[in-house]
Structure formats: structure tokens, C-alpha cells
Design a protein around this motif. Structure first.
Motif, PDB file in Angstrom:
ATOM      1  N   HIS A  35       0.834  -1.204   0.000  1.00 27.13           N
ATOM      2  CA  HIS A  35       0.000   0.000   0.000  1.00 27.13           C
ATOM      3  C   HIS A  35       0.869   1.254   0.000  1.00 27.13           C
ATOM      4  CE1 HIS A  35      -2.677   3.147   1.781  1.00 27.13           C
ATOM      5  NE2 HIS A  35      -3.463   2.660   0.841  1.00 27.13           N
ATOM      6  N   ARG A  36       2.041   1.184   0.623  1.00 30.26           N
ATOM      7  CA  ARG A  36       2.953   2.335   0.586  1.00 30.26           C
ATOM      8  C   ARG A  36       3.415   2.597  -0.848  1.00 30.26           C
ATOM      9  NH1 ARG A  36       4.243  -0.090   5.568  1.00 30.26           N
ATOM     10  NH2 ARG A  36       6.143  -1.191   4.964  1.00 30.26           N
ATOM     11  N   VAL A  37       3.585   1.529  -1.616  1.00 33.72           N
ATOM     12  CA  VAL A  37       3.906   1.692  -3.037  1.00 33.72           C
ATOM     13  C   VAL A  37       2.747   2.385  -3.750  1.00 33.72           C
ATOM     14  CG1 VAL A  37       4.445   0.489  -5.189  1.00 33.72           C
ATOM     15  CG2 VAL A  37       5.407  -0.337  -3.025  1.00 33.72           C
ATOM     16  N   LEU A  38       1.535   1.978  -3.424  1.00 32.20           N
ATOM     17  CA  LEU A  38       0.350   2.592  -4.030  1.00 32.20           C
ATOM     18  C   LEU A  38       0.251   4.070  -3.651  1.00 32.20           C
ATOM     19  CD1 LEU A  38      -2.081   1.948  -5.801  1.00 32.20           C
ATOM     20  CD2 LEU A  38      -3.337   1.272  -3.745  1.00 32.20           C
ATOM     21  N   GLN A  39       0.653   4.397  -2.429  1.00 31.30           N
ATOM     22  CA  GLN A  39       0.666   5.807  -2.018  1.00 31.30           C
ATOM     23  C   GLN A  39       1.578   6.640  -2.920  1.00 31.30           C
ATOM     24  OE1 GLN A  39       1.805   5.206   2.148  1.00 31.30           O
ATOM     25  NE2 GLN A  39      -0.123   6.145   2.786  1.00 31.30           N
ATOM     26  N   GLU A  40       2.681   6.032  -3.376  1.00 30.87           N
ATOM     27  CA  GLU A  40       3.592   6.756  -4.266  1.00 30.87           C
ATOM     28  C   GLU A  40       2.931   7.050  -5.612  1.00 30.87           C
ATOM     29  OE1 GLU A  40       6.832   7.975  -3.521  1.00 30.87           O
ATOM     30  OE2 GLU A  40       5.885   7.579  -1.589  1.00 30.87           O
ATOM     31  N   TYR A 109      -6.689   1.667  -6.151  1.00 36.82           N
ATOM     32  CA  TYR A 109      -5.845   1.623  -7.346  1.00 36.82           C
ATOM     33  C   TYR A 109      -6.621   2.128  -8.562  1.00 36.82           C
ATOM     34  CZ  TYR A 109      -2.466  -0.601 -10.588  1.00 36.82           C
ATOM     35  OH  TYR A 109      -1.530  -0.856 -11.559  1.00 36.82           O
ATOM     36  N   GLY A 110      -7.829   1.579  -8.746  1.00 32.15           N
ATOM     37  CA  GLY A 110      -8.652   1.983  -9.887  1.00 32.15           C
ATOM     38  C   GLY A 110      -9.002   3.454  -9.847  1.00 32.15           C
ATOM     39  N   ASN A 111      -9.274   3.962  -8.655  1.00 29.30           N
ATOM     40  CA  ASN A 111      -9.612   5.376  -8.521  1.00 29.30           C
ATOM     41  C   ASN A 111      -8.419   6.265  -8.873  1.00 29.30           C
ATOM     42  OD1 ASN A 111     -11.456   7.560  -7.564  1.00 29.30           O
ATOM     43  ND2 ASN A 111      -9.850   7.812  -6.029  1.00 29.30           N
ATOM     44  N   GLU A 116      -7.388  10.179 -11.473  1.00 25.90           N
ATOM     45  CA  GLU A 116      -6.270  11.091 -11.254  1.00 25.90           C
ATOM     46  C   GLU A 116      -5.257  11.024 -12.399  1.00 25.90           C
ATOM     47  OE1 GLU A 116      -4.604  11.014  -7.308  1.00 25.90           O
ATOM     48  OE2 GLU A 116      -6.487  10.329  -6.425  1.00 25.90           O
ATOM     49  N   ILE A 117      -4.684   9.854 -12.605  1.00 24.46           N
ATOM     50  CA  ILE A 117      -3.588   9.759 -13.572  1.00 24.46           C
ATOM     51  C   ILE A 117      -4.075   9.968 -15.003  1.00 24.46           C
ATOM     52  CG2 ILE A 117      -1.951   8.127 -14.603  1.00 24.46           C
ATOM     53  CD1 ILE A 117      -1.236   7.236 -11.802  1.00 24.46           C
ATOM     54  N   LEU A 118      -5.167   9.317 -15.394  1.00 24.08           N
ATOM     55  CA  LEU A 118      -5.663   9.498 -16.765  1.00 24.08           C
ATOM     56  C   LEU A 118      -6.050  10.957 -17.019  1.00 24.08           C
ATOM     57  CD1 LEU A 118      -7.835   6.321 -17.501  1.00 24.08           C
ATOM     58  CD2 LEU A 118      -5.515   6.845 -18.267  1.00 24.08           C
ATOM     59  N   LYS A 119      -6.646  11.588 -16.017  1.00 27.67           N
ATOM     60  CA  LYS A 119      -7.027  13.002 -16.158  1.00 27.67           C
ATOM     61  C   LYS A 119      -5.785  13.876 -16.356  1.00 27.67           C
ATOM     62  CE  LYS A 119      -9.423  16.743 -13.729  1.00 27.67           C
ATOM     63  NZ  LYS A 119      -8.260  17.660 -13.800  1.00 27.67           N
ATOM     64  N   GLY A 307     -11.969  -7.751 -10.453  1.00 29.31           N
ATOM     65  CA  GLY A 307     -10.966  -6.746 -10.795  1.00 29.31           C
ATOM     66  C   GLY A 307     -11.540  -5.713 -11.738  1.00 29.31           C
ATOM     67  N   ALA A 308     -10.661  -5.008 -12.411  1.00 27.78           N
ATOM     68  CA  ALA A 308     -11.076  -3.928 -13.304  1.00 27.78           C
ATOM     69  C   ALA A 308     -11.167  -4.437 -14.747  1.00 27.78           C
ATOM     70  CB  ALA A 308     -10.090  -2.775 -13.198  1.00 27.78           C
ATOM     71  N   ARG A 309     -11.371  -3.525 -15.653  1.00 29.29           N
ATOM     72  CA  ARG A 309     -11.479  -3.861 -17.078  1.00 29.29           C
ATOM     73  C   ARG A 309     -10.142  -4.361 -17.621  1.00 29.29           C
ATOM     74  NH1 ARG A 309     -14.333  -2.271 -21.869  1.00 29.29           N
ATOM     75  NH2 ARG A 309     -12.951  -1.715 -23.598  1.00 29.29           N
ATOM     76  N   TYR A 310      -9.040  -3.860 -17.035  1.00 32.71           N
ATOM     77  CA  TYR A 310      -7.705  -4.225 -17.513  1.00 32.71           C
ATOM     78  C   TYR A 310      -6.922  -4.891 -16.380  1.00 32.71           C
ATOM     79  CZ  TYR A 310      -9.082  -0.655 -20.903  1.00 32.71           C
ATOM     80  OH  TYR A 310      -9.771   0.081 -21.832  1.00 32.71           O
TER      81      TYR A 310
END
Length: 701
Positions: A35-40, A109-111, A116-119, A307-310
Motif C-alpha cells: 500500500h505504501r507503493v500505491l501511495q507513491e 488503485y482503480g480510482n 487522477e492519472i488518466l485526467k 478486478g477492473a477492465r484491464y
């Protein structure tokens, strides 16, 4: 059940309890690390392109976790109730908790990715589009690209076709496609599973640029858009992505005392057909398709993870950065130590004093230079080295091969059991053998994880030894990403004992007797306990007493209990733990004097440092070993002392930067919330950048 030479029942009985208050479960602690990796990935202080890389790291970590750790826990579900009770194992409870945490993290992760990132990518005019978002100007390109580059590599199987066995490869991406024919009765559908050809085609397809905007598609969506070419006799209704992860542990049905290479090759083949440990499917998939897949693939409900679409976001390591428009980290070129480079020979430099390098801040080139000089120097008689993980184009191996061709006696101790590098290490071992290098493998059930190189040189009437001891691998690629420490020395106290370690590895002796090096599985645990006991004694005498430990993982119960004992006695203990931490810090009744932090940032923290106050006569060791049961009891590890006072000060300065970190440091506690550490001065301090600039300034003085 024997896995890699140890008792899995005993192992998991020590790590699987979820509710014990004095110990955090190992698997749950690891999920907190990931989760700390995900925070990055979420941290807007990181450049956008690097945040994509952190998503890839998180995904890659998760895959390995399910392939190894979860698969092993799942295997315990087949035990009888009496056996579970005997070993105090409840894998069902743990698996439920793992799935709960992972599902929550996947939602986050999906959010992060979608909202965020795609935007932000769109703000930089980079658009990752689906098959429903393509522009008219893209249609011809997509169709042609599919027919020429993708269609020739597509394979599919119909569900229900008894002529073909359905076997999903581990980590491979698939689409399950719902089809129907025009003459089919209502509600009758056909289902096919298509393997996406990610080994032949890039996961990301760059489309033609339009009005200074860059368009990229997932391979998955390019296939979706062209399914009518794959199934011309059908109407395509819809499709969903799926992925199966298989148990990747190596199980041996025979003792590792025959042809270890062949035994290992056989085990690697079986890994490809390992039992399912996780089946990821698109959460929007209708229940009837999900149930059909579960039955067709003979999966249990616990193995089905929405999971997600990808899937396979680890592919984002190779995401395009068109014309470099997505921001990246500012380059930090490896620092060259001019004082060391000024010497005509590494051997001359080592005769004068010890030298330390800190990767990836420093260049790894001196290690290659040391080996290449040894390969060509006519006075060098012998080279001994331990090899655990190697670069794909290894300059280390090339130097050893050159040395053998130059008639040096070269002995390489190759660890074949380095997880997921087994095939690579078999390859390098055979290359070395073919060149005349003496290749030795580790003892059954005892991995060689120490990082040592010893060169023997004839100087006049004496043979002199030169050593290199490190916390990290002989791998010039990972040395650009992992933080490690490596010491060059000709100190007889160290080189003579390195020689003893190599004698053990060469099976000339059955144990090592060392005073300066701490060697697992013989003396490392005992000596560490002795050092802690000394701090306890000093605290009880109202003398200053403190311990500072930096490592990747802290899991060994005996060592945790000893730290608790020290805390109760009044010893001040500071821990820097990147990954797993089963110790519960800051609890009034047993750990109030223990504080623990974790740094996850641009570089992967990998070095191990042990510091004991020792009544003011400070003891410092660097090591290849974490405080895990496997490291202290089931591996050959070496902790080596730092005797040079200037090197000690340098390492302490680096640790102080890390203890002041208020950008990448998280507080570790029983709640596993990963709260960022606050700056005491109000000034943000990012330790990895501070260390780089500190070492760069030192190199110019």
C-alpha cells in the motif's frame, strides 16, 4: 510438506495467526508495504510518468504475492482439521482478510488510475482511449495494424469444446468473448477465450497523432474493436478480460542431492502448471459468465477475485512517453568518487584504506573495475565470488570468464534457488562452467545469500587477499535502482574470515569460526542477541543504551521478543523497515521505547545496517541479512563490521537524513495506516535526494 528444504507447517504456524496483538501477521504487514507503493502512485509530488511506474510496481508485487505467499497459504486449506489445530493454523481466516484488504486496495488503485492519472495525462495531451473512443482518422490505422501485427498471433478456444483442453497460463491475459449466431434461439450464446499475444505485440499501441494530441490504446481494446475479423461467422455481443495466477513455489518430490540443475529444471516446468491461486475477472462480468468460467476452469469461489477492465498493470513499466511530454524524475547521474578513480590500480587503493560505495548514488563501475583488473593482473592467482542475482548482460560474468581464460583460478558460488531467477542463474552457471570457471552450488535447504568477492594476489613472497563485501547483488542493473552499501578492503581481520566462509562454501569445513564477520546460520543470530543483551545490561545500569536497525523485513519471533525485552529494560530502539514488520512498536506494555518507520521512494531501500551504542564504543555492521527466520537460520548470510571511523560517520549521516525524512517516511504502528511522518522543523526533507547531494558534495572535496 517440504518447500525449499524447510517445514511449511512450522513456518506458517509462526506467521499465520491474524489476531495476536504482539505480532503483526506477515502477510498483512506485506500488504501494508505494498500500500505504501500505491501511495507513491497517488502522491502528486512525484512526476506523472513515475506515478505510472509505481502502479506497475504495485501490480508486479501483487502478482508475486499471489503466486508465492497466497498460493502457499491456500495449500494449507487442504490440511485436515486435526493438523490445522496442531499447528494453530487457520488459513481460511487469513485468506478472507487478505482478500478484503486486496479488494479495498484494488478499488483505490482503480480510482487513482481512472480519476487522477488518466485526467492528468489528458492535461499533457496524452489520451489512453478505449475502442469506443477512437477518432475517424484512426480507423484505417487500427484495422491495418490489427490484421498485420495482431491477428496472425491470436489463439482462441471455445468453452464447451471437448476436443481442446482449456489451460490458462499464469499471468497471461485473456478475453472471454460472448458470441451468437443469427439462427441461434434466444438466450443461446457461445463463449470463446482469446489469448492476447503480449509476447509478440506491445501492450500499448500508439495511434497517429492528431492536432498535437497523442493517442494510445491497450492491445486489449484493439483486439476488442476487431473481434469481427476473428469470429466472422458470429455476432460479437461483448467481451471481458480475465487472468489466472498460478502457484509459483517450487515443490520438490526428491532430495536436492542429485543433479541439482536437472531437479530444478523439472521443478520450473511444474511451476508453469501450478495450482490456481487467483483468478482475476472484470467486475462487470454477468454472474452467468462468471459461473461458467469457474466451472469450466474448476476454480473455487475463494480463487475468484473481482478486478477492473484491464489486468497486468505491470506492463506500465513500458508505457510510451510520446516525445517525452509526461514529466519524469530529474536525473541523478551516478557519482564518481574521484579519490578512488585517481589510483592506477584498485589493489593500490585498497592497500591504503577501506573504501565504501553507496548505490545507486555512487557508480557501480568500481566493482566491475575491481573484477576486470583481477582478470588481467598477472599477479592475481584466484578469484572467489558468490552470485545470487545477475544482470541480463552481466559485466560481472564477463570479467570472471576473462579471468578463467587468463588462467586464473576462478570459483563462483551460484545460488540456483534465487526465486524467479532460477533459469537465468542456470544459464549463467553453464556459461561460467564452459569457460573453465569452477561453479559450485549451495547446500540443500541452505541458500547462499551473502554478497562476497575475494581476490588472492601474489605480492613478493606473500599472498595477499583483497575483499569486497556488500549488502546488494553483483548486478549492475539493480545497482541503479536499489540502495546498497559495498566495502572494498584488504583488512586481514575481514579478508581472512572471508576466506573461511569460502572454505565452508567449498565444503572444506562444516562450520565457520569467525570473530569479526557474523555468519548465518552459525553465529549471526547468537551475536546479535549478545549485542542486544549488552544494551539491556547497560540500560539496567542506568547507562545510555540504544539500537538502530535498518533492514527490509523484520519477522523472526525470537529477535522481535528480544527487542521487546530491550524496550522494557529502557533501551531506545529505532527501526527503519522498508517492507514486512511483524513487530508492534509504541505499545506501552511491551514496546514503548521502540519507534519504527518505513521509507518508500524513488529508489528501493535495500541495505541493512545494525548499530549498537555499546556504552559509547559504538558497534556498526552492514549485512545481506534481514531479521527473518529464513535469513538467520536457513541461509548463508554475512554481516560485516565497519571499522573505519570516517565510513561510520558517513553511514550515520545517511541514516540521520532518513530518520528526518518527512516526504517519503511513514510511521509504522499496529493500525497499519501508513501515516506520513511529519517534519519536526517544518521543512520537507526527502532523504534520498538529501543523501545524493550530500555524497555528491563529499566527492568534490
Amino acid at each position: 510438506m517440504d518447500i525449499l528444504g524447510f517445514d511449511i507447517f512450522k513456518f506458517f504456524s509462526d506467521t499465520i495467526r491474524v489476531k495476536e496483538k504482539k505480532y503483526i501477521n506477515r502477510e498483512i504487514s506485506w500488504l501494508a508495504f505494498n500500500h505504501r507503493v500505491l501511495q507513491e502512485a497517488k502522491d502528486h509530488r512525484n512526476p506523472l510518468y513515475e506515478r505510472l511506474k509505481f502502479l506497475a510496481i504495485y501490480s508486479s508485487n501483487s502478482d508475486e504475492f499471489f503466486r508465492v505467499r497466497v498460493a502457499s497459504v491456500r495449500s494449507l486449506m487442504r490440511l485436515k482439521k486435526k493438523t490445522k489445530k496442531k499447528y494453530d493454523i487457520d488459513p481460511d481466516v487469513l485468506l478472507d482478510e487478505i482478500n478484503r484488504i486486496v479488494t479495498k486496495q484494488q478499488e483505490e488503485y482503480g480510482n487513482i488510475f481512472r480519476n487522477e492519472i488518466l485526467k492528468e495525462m489528458r492535461d499533457h495531451k496524452v489520451f489512453l482511449i478505449s475502442e469506443k473512443e477512437t477518432k475517424p482518422d484512426h480507423e484505417q490505422f487500427i484495422s491495418t495494424y490489427f490484421k498485420e501485427h495482431i491477428l496472425p498471433h491470436l489463439n482462441y478456444t471455445f468453452l464447451g469444446d471437448t476436443r481442446k483442453e482449456i489451460f490458462l497460463q499464469s499471468k497471461q491475459l485473456y478475453l472471454v468473448v460472448q458470441l451468437r449466431q443469427s439462427n441461434d434461439p434466444p438466450q443461446k450464446y457461445h463463449y470463446a477465450i482469446i489469448e492476447l499475444p503480449t509476447h509478440s505485440v506491445s501492450r500499448f499501441i500508439e495511434l497517429p497523432k492528431i492536432e498535437n494530441k497523442f493517442y494510445i490504446m491497450f492491445l486489449d481494446d484493439v483486439v476488442r474493436k476487431n473481434l469481427h475479423y476473428v469470429f466472422p461467422q458470429f455476432d460479437v455481443i461483448t467481451s471481458y478480460s480475465i487472468k489466472l495466477t498460478r502457484d509459483a513455489e517450487l515443490y520438490f518430490e526428491e532430495e536436492l542431492n542429485g543433479d541439482i540443475v536437472q531437479i530444478l529444471r523439472n521443478a520450473i516446468k511444474k511451476r508453469k502448471t501450478g495450482a490456481p491461486s487467483r483468478f482475476l475477472y472484470d467486475a462487470t462480468m454477468p454472474p452467468e459468465i462468471k459461473n461458467l468460467l469457474r466451472k469450466s476452469l474448476q476454480l473455487s469461489e475463494k480463487e475468484m477475485i473481482p478486478g477492473a477492465r484491464y489486468h497486468n498493470f505491470s506492463d506500465f513499466f513500458n508505457f510510451p512517453n510520446p516525445e517525452g511530454v509526461l514529466p519524469v524524475f530529474e536525473p541523478l547521474p551516478p557519482i564518481v568518487v574521484p579519490q578512488l578513480s585517481a589510483y592506477q590500480s584498485m589493489f593500490t587503493a585498497l592497500r591504503e584504506k577501506d573504501w565504501i560505495l553507496h548505490y545507486p548514488y555512487h557508480s557501480f563501475d568500481p566493482v566491475i573495475r575491481f573484477l576486470e583488473e583481477a582478470a588481467h593482473d598477472p599477479k592475481v592467482l584466484q578469484i572467489r565470488i558468490t552470485l545470487y542475482r545477475l544482470a541480463s548482460q552481466s559485466k560481472v560474468v564477463n570479467a570472471l570468464i576473462t579471468a578463467a581464460k587468463n588462467k586464473k583460478r576462478v570459483t563462483a558460488y551460484v545460488e540456483l534457488m534465487a526465486r524467479f531467477d532460477e533459469e537465468s542463474n542456470i544459464y549463467w552457471a553453464e556459461e561460467l562452467k564452459n569457460a573453465g570457471v569452477k561453479v559450485l552450488y549451495s547446500y540443500p535447504g541452505l541458500k547462499v545469500h551473502a554478497k562476497l568477492c575475494l581476490v588472492t594476489r601474489s605480492e613478493g613472497n606473500v599472498k595477499r587477499r583483497y575483499g569486497y563485501l556488500s549488502t546488494g547483488n553483483f548486478n549492475e542493473k539493480t545497482a541503479q535502482l536499489y540502495t546498497d552499501h559495498g566495502i572494498f578492503t584488504s583488512d586481514l581481520r575481514l579478508t581472512n574470515e572471508m576466506y573461511e566462509v569460502f572454505r565452508f562454501l567449498n565444503k572444506k569445513i562444516t562450520t565457520t569460526k569467525t570473530s569479526h564477520l557474523l555468519v548465518a546460520p552459525f553465529s549471526l543470530r547468537k551475536r546479535l542477541i549478545d549485542f542486544i543483551d549488552q544494551e539491556i545490561h547497560n540500560a539496567q545500569q542506568n547507562l545510555p543504551a540504544s539500537i538502530t536497525i535498518k533492514m527490509n523485513s523484520l519477522e523472526d519471533r525470537e529477535m522481535i521478543d528480544k527487542l521487546y525485552e530491550a524496550s522494557k529494560a529502557g533501551v531506545s530502539i529505532t527501526l527503519l523497515i522498508r517492507g514486512i514488520c511483524c513487530l508492534v512498536p509504541g505499545e506501552k506494555s511491551f514496546s514503548k521505547n521502540i519507534s519504527a518507520f518505513s521509507i518508500v521512494g524513488r529508489f528501493l531501500e535495500h541495505g541493512r545496517v545494525y548499530i549498537f551504542h555499546n556504552g559509547g564504543n559504538e558497534i556498526m555492521y552492514l549485512s545481506s541479512a534481514d531479521w527473518m527466520k529464513r535469513n538467520l537460520s536457513k541461509r548463508v548470510e554475512v554481516a560485516f563490521p565497519v571499522y573505519d571511523e570516517s565510513i561510520k560517520r558517513e553511514i550515520k549521516d545517511m541514516l540521520n537524513f532518513q530518520l528526518m525524512d518527512s516526504v517519503k517516511a511513514r510511521v509504522l504502528d499496529k493500525n497499519l495506516k501508513n501515516v506520513y511522518k511529519q517534519s519536526e522543523s517544518g521543512k520537507p526533507i526527502e532523504s534520498q535526494l538529501e543523501i545524493y547531494h550530500y555524497l555528491k558534495a563529499k566527492s568534490s572535496t
